[in-house]
Design an enzyme around this catalytic site. Structure first.
Site, PDB file in Angstrom:
ATOM      1  N   CYS A 102     -27.793  -5.290  64.304  1.00  0.00           N
ATOM      2  CA  CYS A 102     -26.757  -4.251  64.335  1.00  0.00           C
ATOM      3  C   CYS A 102     -25.422  -4.893  64.662  1.00  0.00           C
ATOM      4  O   CYS A 102     -25.256  -5.512  65.718  1.00  0.00           O
ATOM      5  CB  CYS A 102     -27.109  -3.181  65.372  1.00  0.00           C
ATOM      6  SG  CYS A 102     -25.775  -1.995  65.648  1.00  0.00           S
TER       7      CYS A 102
ATOM      8  N   ASP B 214     -10.578  -1.013  64.728  1.00  0.00           N
ATOM      9  CA  ASP B 214     -11.266  -1.096  63.437  1.00  0.00           C
ATOM     10  C   ASP B 214     -10.681  -2.256  62.640  1.00  0.00           C
ATOM     11  O   ASP B 214      -9.464  -2.457  62.587  1.00  0.00           O
ATOM     12  CB  ASP B 214     -11.115   0.225  62.673  1.00  0.00           C
ATOM     13  CG  ASP B 214     -12.117   0.351  61.530  1.00  0.00           C
ATOM     14  OD1 ASP B 214     -13.002   1.215  61.621  1.00  0.00           O
ATOM     15  OD2 ASP B 214     -12.017  -0.424  60.554  1.00  0.00           O
TER      16      ASP B 214
ATOM     17  N   HIS C  39     -27.683   1.182  71.971  1.00  0.00           N
ATOM     18  CA  HIS C  39     -27.786   1.503  70.546  1.00  0.00           C
ATOM     19  C   HIS C  39     -28.311   2.915  70.325  1.00  0.00           C
ATOM     20  O   HIS C  39     -29.412   3.259  70.749  1.00  0.00           O
ATOM     21  CB  HIS C  39     -28.704   0.508  69.828  1.00  0.00           C
ATOM     22  CG  HIS C  39     -28.783   0.744  68.350  1.00  0.00           C
ATOM     23  ND1 HIS C  39     -27.861   0.216  67.464  1.00  0.00           N
ATOM     24  CD2 HIS C  39     -29.627   1.501  67.615  1.00  0.00           C
ATOM     25  CE1 HIS C  39     -28.165   0.609  66.239  1.00  0.00           C
ATOM     26  NE2 HIS C  39     -29.228   1.399  66.297  1.00  0.00           N
TER      27      HIS C  39
ATOM     28  N   THR D  66     -21.470   3.935  57.390  1.00  0.00           N
ATOM     29  CA  THR D  66     -21.814   2.590  56.907  1.00  0.00           C
ATOM     30  C   THR D  66     -22.444   1.733  57.997  1.00  0.00           C
ATOM     31  O   THR D  66     -23.267   0.870  57.696  1.00  0.00           O
ATOM     32  CB  THR D  66     -20.582   1.872  56.328  1.00  0.00           C
ATOM     33  OG1 THR D  66     -19.577   1.786  57.327  1.00  0.00           O
ATOM     34  CG2 THR D  66     -20.043   2.616  55.124  1.00  0.00           C
TER      35      THR D  66
ATOM     36  N   HIS E 101     -24.771   2.513  63.989  1.00  0.00           N
ATOM     37  CA  HIS E 101     -24.661   2.555  65.451  1.00  0.00           C
ATOM     38  C   HIS E 101     -23.595   3.609  65.725  1.00  0.00           C
ATOM     39  O   HIS E 101     -22.460   3.468  65.245  1.00  0.00           O
ATOM     40  CB  HIS E 101     -24.254   1.169  65.980  1.00  0.00           C
ATOM     41  CG  HIS E 101     -24.111   1.053  67.471  1.00  0.00           C
ATOM     42  ND1 HIS E 101     -24.757   0.080  68.214  1.00  0.00           N
ATOM     43  CD2 HIS E 101     -23.386   1.771  68.363  1.00  0.00           C
ATOM     44  CE1 HIS E 101     -24.422   0.208  69.495  1.00  0.00           C
ATOM     45  NE2 HIS E 101     -23.585   1.236  69.607  1.00  0.00           N
TER      46      HIS E 101
ATOM     47  N   HIS F  58     -20.673   5.804  66.381  1.00  0.00           N
ATOM     48  CA  HIS F  58     -19.290   5.449  66.707  1.00  0.00           C
ATOM     49  C   HIS F  58     -18.376   6.598  66.370  1.00  0.00           C
ATOM     50  O   HIS F  58     -18.618   7.354  65.425  1.00  0.00           O
ATOM     51  CB  HIS F  58     -18.846   4.175  65.969  1.00  0.00           C
ATOM     52  CG  HIS F  58     -19.043   4.227  64.483  1.00  0.00           C
ATOM     53  ND1 HIS F  58     -20.267   4.015  63.890  1.00  0.00           N
ATOM     54  CD2 HIS F  58     -18.170   4.464  63.461  1.00  0.00           C
ATOM     55  CE1 HIS F  58     -20.139   4.114  62.573  1.00  0.00           C
ATOM     56  NE2 HIS F  58     -18.874   4.395  62.282  1.00  0.00           N
TER      57      HIS F  58
ATOM     58  N   HIS G 255     -14.434   7.440  65.451  1.00  0.00           N
ATOM     59  CA  HIS G 255     -13.140   6.906  65.029  1.00  0.00           C
ATOM     60  C   HIS G 255     -12.047   7.682  65.766  1.00  0.00           C
ATOM     61  O   HIS G 255     -12.032   8.925  65.717  1.00  0.00           O
ATOM     62  CB  HIS G 255     -12.929   7.113  63.528  1.00  0.00           C
ATOM     63  CG  HIS G 255     -13.916   6.427  62.643  1.00  0.00           C
ATOM     64  ND1 HIS G 255     -13.633   5.264  61.955  1.00  0.00           N
ATOM     65  CD2 HIS G 255     -15.204   6.741  62.313  1.00  0.00           C
ATOM     66  CE1 HIS G 255     -14.697   4.900  61.236  1.00  0.00           C
ATOM     67  NE2 HIS G 255     -15.644   5.778  61.433  1.00  0.00           N
TER      68      HIS G 255
HETATM   69  P1  5GP Z   1     -18.319   4.306  59.218  1.00  0.00           P
HETATM   70  O1  5GP Z   1     -17.974   4.234  57.755  1.00  0.00           O
HETATM   71  O2  5GP Z   1     -19.731   3.851  59.485  1.00  0.00           O
HETATM   72  O3  5GP Z   1     -17.991   5.610  59.845  1.00  0.00           O
HETATM   73  O4  5GP Z   1     -17.325   3.307  59.930  1.00  0.00           O
HETATM   74  C1  5GP Z   1     -17.597   1.973  60.132  1.00  0.00           C
HETATM   75  C2  5GP Z   1     -16.278   1.336  60.486  1.00  0.00           C
HETATM   76  O5  5GP Z   1     -16.544   0.080  61.053  1.00  0.00           O
HETATM   77  C3  5GP Z   1     -15.351   1.118  59.302  1.00  0.00           C
HETATM   78  O6  5GP Z   1     -14.129   1.804  59.514  1.00  0.00           O
HETATM   79  C4  5GP Z   1     -15.182  -0.397  59.255  1.00  0.00           C
HETATM   80  O7  5GP Z   1     -13.867  -0.786  58.913  1.00  0.00           O
HETATM   81  C5  5GP Z   1     -15.548  -0.816  60.663  1.00  0.00           C
HETATM   82  N1  5GP Z   1     -16.129  -2.139  60.772  1.00  0.00           N
HETATM   83  C6  5GP Z   1     -17.163  -2.626  60.019  1.00  0.00           C
HETATM   84  N2  5GP Z   1     -17.455  -3.874  60.421  1.00  0.00           N
HETATM   85  C7  5GP Z   1     -16.584  -4.180  61.424  1.00  0.00           C
HETATM   86  C8  5GP Z   1     -16.406  -5.346  62.228  1.00  0.00           C
HETATM   87  O8  5GP Z   1     -17.093  -6.365  62.113  1.00  0.00           O
HETATM   88  N3  5GP Z   1     -15.413  -5.277  63.159  1.00  0.00           N
HETATM   89  C9  5GP Z   1     -14.635  -4.189  63.326  1.00  0.00           C
HETATM   90  N4  5GP Z   1     -13.684  -4.236  64.280  1.00  0.00           N
HETATM   91  N5  5GP Z   1     -14.786  -3.065  62.579  1.00  0.00           N
HETATM   92  C10 5GP Z   1     -15.751  -3.078  61.646  1.00  0.00           C
HETATM   93 ZN    ZN Z   2     -26.310  -1.118  67.632  1.00  0.00          ZN
END
Ligand code: 5GP
Ligand code: ZN
Length: 112
Positions: free
Chosen positions: A3, A29, A45, A93, A96, A98, A100
């Site tokens: 993860c 991000d 997690h 994506t 885990h 999260h 925003h």
């Molecule tokens: P989701 O689409 O799952 O809601 O958001 C995942 C977010 O994680 C995306 O906005 C993406 O830019 C961010 N993200 C993915 N990998 C990394 C990483 O390695 N480091 C950071 N800081 N953000 C990440």
């Molecule tokens: Zn995790």
């Protein structure tokens, strides 16, 4: 477990930390969608919002207790948006949980 956010929390992958306590980690991000785009995650997690239950909802409370503090330190005096994507249709994506935190400009009215 493979993860990426667990690795970030453990420091195995570098991140730009903006807040941390015993339950919560917050970092910038990597692909910001607004002038301020912070990801706020539980240190434990949890796969997504769909896995929140009585046994782990203290983590969600801790995240929401941290949000005003993070927003203040980021200078979001005029408001902000909190989003969590969940599952395939929610376009999640990273699996885990999260949240925003988006702000620093007038955001689009198109999505909620
Ligand atoms: P989701 O689409 O799952 O809601 O958001 C995942 C977010 O994680 C995306 O906005 C993406 O830019 C961010 N993200 C993915 N990998 C990394 C990483 O390695 N480091 C950071 N800081 N953000 C990440
Ligand atoms: Zn995790």
């Amino acid at each position: 477990m493979d993860c990426i956010f667990c690795k970030i929390i453990k420091g195995e992958i570098p991140s730009a930390r903006v807040f941390e306590n015993d339950k919560v980690y917050a970092f910038r991000d990597i692909n910001p969608q607004a002038p301020v785009h912070v990801l706020i995650v539980p240190k434990t997690h949890v796969p997504s919002a769909d896995a929140i239950a009585a046994r782990n909802s203290d983590l969600v409370a801790a995240i929401f207790e941290a949000i005003p503090e993070i927003a203040k330190s980021e200078g979001l005096t005029n408001g902000y948006r909190i989003i969590t994507n969940c599952g395939e249709d929610g376009c999640q994506t990273v699996k885990h949980l999260h949240f925003h935190l988006l702000g620093g400009k007038r955001l689009s009215e198109e999505m909620v």
